[in-house]
Enzyme design. Structure first.
Site, PDB file in Angstrom:
ATOM      1  N   ASN A  68       0.796  -1.232   0.000  1.00 55.99           N
ATOM      2  CA  ASN A  68       0.000   0.000   0.000  1.00 55.99           C
ATOM      3  C   ASN A  68       0.830   1.284   0.000  1.00 55.99           C
ATOM      4  OD1 ASN A  68       0.738  -0.476   2.658  1.00 55.99           O
ATOM      5  ND2 ASN A  68      -1.157   0.341   3.506  1.00 55.99           N
TER       6      ASN A  68
ATOM      7  N   GLU B  25       7.967   3.047  14.143  1.00 57.10           N
ATOM      8  CA  GLU B  25       8.757   3.401  12.967  1.00 57.10           C
ATOM      9  C   GLU B  25       8.829   4.927  12.884  1.00 57.10           C
ATOM     10  OE1 GLU B  25       6.774   0.591   9.920  1.00 57.10           O
ATOM     11  OE2 GLU B  25       8.920   0.165   9.988  1.00 57.10           O
TER      12      GLU B  25
ATOM     13  N   GLU C  27       4.432  -3.975  12.389  1.00 55.79           N
ATOM     14  CA  GLU C  27       3.449  -2.919  12.162  1.00 55.79           C
ATOM     15  C   GLU C  27       2.263  -3.606  11.502  1.00 55.79           C
ATOM     16  OE1 GLU C  27       2.286  -0.073  13.314  1.00 55.79           O
ATOM     17  OE2 GLU C  27       4.459   0.129  13.405  1.00 55.79           O
TER      18      GLU C  27
ATOM     19  N   CYS D 217      -3.198   1.385   6.452  1.00 54.50           N
ATOM     20  CA  CYS D 217      -3.309   0.828   7.821  1.00 54.50           C
ATOM     21  C   CYS D 217      -4.050   1.808   8.704  1.00 54.50           C
ATOM     22  CB  CYS D 217      -1.942   0.600   8.454  1.00 54.50           C
ATOM     23  SG  CYS D 217      -0.702   0.014   7.342  1.00 54.50           S
TER      24      CYS D 217
END
Ligand code: SIN
Length: 497
Positions: free
Chosen positions: A154, A466, A252, A286
């Site tokens: 994505n 991150e 993640e 996400c």
């Protein structure tokens, strides 16, 4: 139609085919008949070659001063900038994102490169007094070793950059395993990284499936660290394998992000946020807004306006500048979204708009799904609990701020969240009480910036973040150093006072 690209693996500074000689095709999701690239279908033998190269290169790369490593990262940023348009167009063709978003994705990679290039001259540790005289104490960031980066489709440039660039600055060597759907984008990114002067073996690319390449990397004894972005289900498997072999793992994973709209909110602002959060990137982020928690006093008005705006969204290929919403990335994703619409119907939810695969001129050969609004959703329903990853948003009505907070937290995930209110007390309560890694006040759930920590709680993550300086904690290890310059044995932990 453009001629398909031929992709290769990049191992030890060489562009090579998979040892098996097999390949697969990366297809245009707006037109499944168009092949964007033929790509090596790699296996464990290719992983082994990449790990050997990365392990060997690690011994010299770790000794390159961090400011010099970061000069290379700066050149990666320049390479991305120079090829931004080319990359964005390829991304739009390969995974369907609309052009302006694809450019934003590349820009995030550029921002990331320039941010971490600066970090090479910092990588701060601590100095602190020792409890003993003539003794010095400090901490240093050390690289971890060989890192496997397993990335989703994505954000084909931004997410690999979030991982690779801090990892390089910290002195690790890398094996990049991109999602199959964005193999051509990953190849171009690797070209830019190689041209920036990364020495052979420091950055390696192995194309292929998660089952083969991902699994071999995760279980390989010479891989020290796995950084994974993907589903919570796969993340749990990755964590289990890494846990058994004491590998560092950063995960993640999924989200079921919500936007609260209170009765005191600026409704126009909240509408824009909802539309962008729910249908931007075709809902395939996400951080996408998949639940809208609406105060009952504004729900009817808000819903009517949202419906009107949603119906006006134009579907089409991402490369068409008139498109608002591109296709889903592949057939599996289309099936998944269709399946959740069946679930919604079984649960007795009202489909206010959308709810089906889009048909019409320019849409029939692609994986297009109509932007969908579900009404009458209750928090315990599957459509309100499970990640759909498509252009589908559920409306949940609440009667108070407390109820809204309880519902936003009624999720196994905890990535992003948003609250629209003009009440400063509520805003601060939301910041404190929402169980999520990210909370936006009067902004949509999407739109992370590279210098701030990104990640989530509960089933979304495993405690790492991150981006920002937080990413340095994934890709480096603390060493504590004591220097005794007294010339005699000094014993700490002895009660001599
Ligand atoms: C993502 O959802 O993975 C991208 C970050 C964002 O848009 O907030």
């Amino acid at each position: 139609m453009n001629k398909p690209l031929t992709c290769h693996n990049y191992i030890n500074g060489q562009w090579i085919s998979a040892k098996s000689g097999k390949s697969f095709e990366s297809l245009n999701p707006a037109n499944g008949r168009e092949c964007i690239a033929t790509v090596p279908l790699s296996g464990s033998a290719d992983v082994q070659a990449a790990v050997t190269a990365a392990r060997q290169a690690y011994q010299s790369w770790r000794l390159v001063p961090a400011p010099v490593r970061s000069e290379i990262v700066h050149r990666i940023g320049e390479g991305l900038l120079a090829r931004k348009k080319e990359l964005a167009t390829l991304m739009s063709r390969e995974m369907g994102k609309i052009l302006t978003e694809a450019q934003g994705d590349v820009q995030e990679g550029i921002d990331c490169a320039f941010y971490y290039a600066g970090e090479g001259r910092r990588l701060f540790g601590q100095t602190t007094p020792s409890e003993l005289g003539n003794k010095f104490a400090m901490t240093l960031r050390m690289p971890i070793g060989v890192a496997a980066l397993i990335t989703p489709w994505n954000f084909p440039i931004a997410i690999p950059c979030w991982k690779a660039l801090p990892a390089l600055v910290c002195g690790n060597t890398l094996i990049f395993k991109p999602a199959k759907d964005v193999s051509a984008c990953a190849t171009l990114l690797t070209e830019i990284i190689a041209e920036a002067g990364v020495p052979p073996g420091v950055f390696n690319l192995v194309h292929g499936s998660g089952e083969e390449v991902g699994q071999s990397l995760t279980s390989h004894p010479e891989v020290d660290l796995v950084s994974f972005t993907g589903s919570s289900q796969t993340g749990a498997e990755v964590a289990a394998i890494c846990g058994r072999s004491h590998k560092r793992v950063s995960l993640e994973m999924g989200g079921k992000n919500a936007q609260i709209v209170m009765e005191d909110a600026d409704l126009e602002l909240a509408l824009e946020g909802a539309l962008w959060g729910a249908f931007g990137t075709t809902g395939q982020r996400c951080t996408a807004t998949s639940r809208l928690i609406l105060h009952r006093d504004i729900k009817a008005d808000f819903t009517a306006k949202l419906l009107d705006k949603t119906r006006k969204l134009r579907l089409g290929a991402g490369t068409d500048p008139h498109t608002d919403v591109g296709p889903l990335v592949n057939e599996a994703q289309l099936k998944r979204v269709k399946y959740y619409l069946e679930v919604a119907q079984d649960e007795g939810v009202t489909i206010l708009t959308g709810g089906k695969q889009a048909q019409g001129e320019g849409l029939d050969q692609g994986y297009f799904f109509e932007p969908t609004i579900l009404d009458g959703v209750e928090s315990q329903m599957r459509v309100a609990q499970e990640e759909i990853f498509g252009p589908v948003v559920s409306l949940i009505e609440v009667g108070s701020f407390e109820e809204a907070i309880a519902i936003i937290n009624d999720s196994r995930y905890g990535l992003s969240s948003a609250v629209y209110t003009q009440n400063v007390n509520r805003a601060f309560q939301a910041m404190r009480d929402i169980e999520a890694g990210i909370t936006y006040i009067n902004g949509p759930t999407i739109g992370a910036e590279v210098h701030l920590p990104f990640g989530g709680v509960k089933a979304t993550g495993n405690g790492h973040r991150e981006a920002g300086t937080a990413a340095l904690d994934i890709f480096s290890e603390w060493k504590t150093v004591y220097v005794d310059f007294s010339g005699q044995l000094q014993r700490a932990q002895i009660d001599n006072r």
